[in-house]
Scaffold this motif. Sequence first.
Motif, PDB file in Angstrom:
ATOM      1  N   ARG A 328     126.358  70.491  43.889  1.00 47.50           N
ATOM      2  CA  ARG A 328     125.501  71.534  44.476  1.00 47.50           C
ATOM      3  C   ARG A 328     126.296  72.818  44.711  1.00 47.50           C
ATOM      4  NH1 ARG A 328     120.522  70.034  45.882  1.00 47.50           N
ATOM      5  NH2 ARG A 328     120.045  67.797  45.922  1.00 47.50           N
ATOM      6  N   LEU A 329     127.531  72.672  45.171  1.00 51.04           N
ATOM      7  CA  LEU A 329     128.371  73.856  45.360  1.00 51.04           C
ATOM      8  C   LEU A 329     128.630  74.563  44.027  1.00 51.04           C
ATOM      9  CD1 LEU A 329     131.017  72.568  47.940  1.00 51.04           C
ATOM     10  CD2 LEU A 329     129.289  74.334  48.324  1.00 51.04           C
ATOM     11  N   VAL A 371     122.770  80.963  59.440  1.00 47.81           N
ATOM     12  CA  VAL A 371     123.711  80.705  58.338  1.00 47.81           C
ATOM     13  C   VAL A 371     123.488  79.307  57.769  1.00 47.81           C
ATOM     14  CG1 VAL A 371     126.138  80.285  57.793  1.00 47.81           C
ATOM     15  CG2 VAL A 371     125.481  82.323  59.077  1.00 47.81           C
ATOM     16  N   VAL A 372     123.381  78.318  58.647  1.00 46.66           N
ATOM     17  CA  VAL A 372     123.200  76.931  58.197  1.00 46.66           C
ATOM     18  C   VAL A 372     121.892  76.794  57.418  1.00 46.66           C
ATOM     19  CG1 VAL A 372     122.852  74.550  58.966  1.00 46.66           C
ATOM     20  CG2 VAL A 372     124.615  75.962  60.040  1.00 46.66           C
ATOM     21  N   ALA A 373     120.840  77.464  57.889  1.00 39.78           N
ATOM     22  CA  ALA A 373     119.558  77.403  57.188  1.00 39.78           C
ATOM     23  C   ALA A 373     119.656  78.007  55.791  1.00 39.78           C
ATOM     24  CB  ALA A 373     118.488  78.131  58.006  1.00 39.78           C
ATOM     25  N   ILE A 374     120.373  79.121  55.664  1.00 37.21           N
ATOM     26  CA  ILE A 374     120.556  79.749  54.350  1.00 37.21           C
ATOM     27  C   ILE A 374     121.406  78.862  53.450  1.00 37.21           C
ATOM     28  CG2 ILE A 374     121.526  81.740  53.142  1.00 37.21           C
ATOM     29  CD1 ILE A 374     120.769  83.442  55.563  1.00 37.21           C
ATOM     30  N   TRP A 375     122.443  78.242  54.020  1.00 36.34           N
ATOM     31  CA  TRP A 375     123.246  77.293  53.247  1.00 36.34           C
ATOM     32  C   TRP A 375     122.356  76.199  52.649  1.00 36.34           C
ATOM     33  CZ3 TRP A 375     127.873  76.017  57.025  1.00 36.34           C
ATOM     34  CH2 TRP A 375     128.765  77.100  57.035  1.00 36.34           C
ATOM     35  N   ALA A 376     121.533  75.592  53.504  1.00 33.58           N
ATOM     36  CA  ALA A 376     120.671  74.498  53.052  1.00 33.58           C
ATOM     37  C   ALA A 376     119.746  74.975  51.940  1.00 33.58           C
ATOM     38  CB  ALA A 376     119.868  73.946  54.230  1.00 33.58           C
TER      39      ALA A 376
END
Length: 412
Positions: A328-329, A371-376
């Motif tokens: 995914r990364l 930030v965490v939401a955008i990462w997901a």
Amino acid sequence: MELLVSENHAPATGTERIVPLDVLRGFALLGILVMNIQSFAMIGSAYFNPTAYGDLNGANYGVWYLSHVLADQKMMTIFSLLFGAGIALLSSRAEAATQRSAGLHYRRMGVLFVIGLLHAYLLWFGDILHAYAMCGLVAYLFRNFRPRSLLVMGFVLLLIGSTVFVIAGWGMSLLSPAELSEFTRDFWQPSPEKISEELAAYRGGWLAEIVHRAPNAFGIQTFVFAAFIFWRVGGLMLIGMALFKLQVFDATRTRRTYLTMIVVAALVGLPMIMLGVHRNFESGWSVDSSVFAGSQFNYWGSLLMSGGWIGVVMLACQNARWRPITGRLAAVGQMALTNYLLHSLICTTIFYGRGFGLFGQVERVGQFGIVVAIWAFQLIVSPLWLQQFHFGPAEWLWRSLSYRQRQPMCRE
């Protein structure tokens, strides 16, 4: 160990991609948002001086501290290293295919330069693409140098950047009290009137934003670029070329090599940065102490910390158990330009007046939640997008303009 992407993730030309490079790029892309969101969400001075605005107690202090120690300048360092590696990789492939790489490279940098200008003046003044394009023009000239020469030249440029800051700090002692006070109010510790002016600008409409944003973007692209960014980013690009040639970025070095990078980061880089934080708080984040001399701890410590992060990611790439995450990364990294611009689009919509107008109202803990939401979102959407398309939208545009030919977008 599988180093090259599968057919589903190959670009339209069939050129094989080096998976660990994409994984590392995706990791840095997500990590850089930890710092950039502070600039999206709060007044500009708060990015450099945490005491300039917002609550700095309890969990908010914890978020700032970890962000500074683990991410500030580290992710930008990795990005710059990878940009240099990309120049070496693409030019070597073009030359191996008996194609002239100079024309293609300079067109790529020209297109990126324009994208950076549009990004800086239309969305967010903190754009870094302009700087990468400018430094990339120069770094390309050294692509065929040996790794040792590239490392030496890179560290010389970094040393020049550090020296400029030290000299500038010495020059602060020559300022009159009135001049020092003006510098403090304009940049380091803005007055309530300055803060209110910036809050109003970014809570207003797009025209109000650009009146405030344009001078900041111009200052970054001229004075700040010449005094600091060129030396730092240019030096890192040369070092990135060397590390690419030494095969550090393809996860083929020994496990011991990457573990050593992590240990050096933990035992030298981390304490150095923590000492800098302690000294800055001890001085009360005074402008004469923290702006220049106080920044040198992170300036140099971040290089070692970045090496540690590279070691962590490369070890993850060597271990098949991490493939669900590294895959995914890699997708995020393959679409790094699109995802970087998407950060700006999402965050300016959340914080600026043309969107939800939350500028200056979300504390650091809330910022990290975003930030965490955008990462997901990006970790989920990027792989799905690449199942249907060869490129991200921005990558497709960049590539089509660089090759002066419309690139195939959809997968058959």
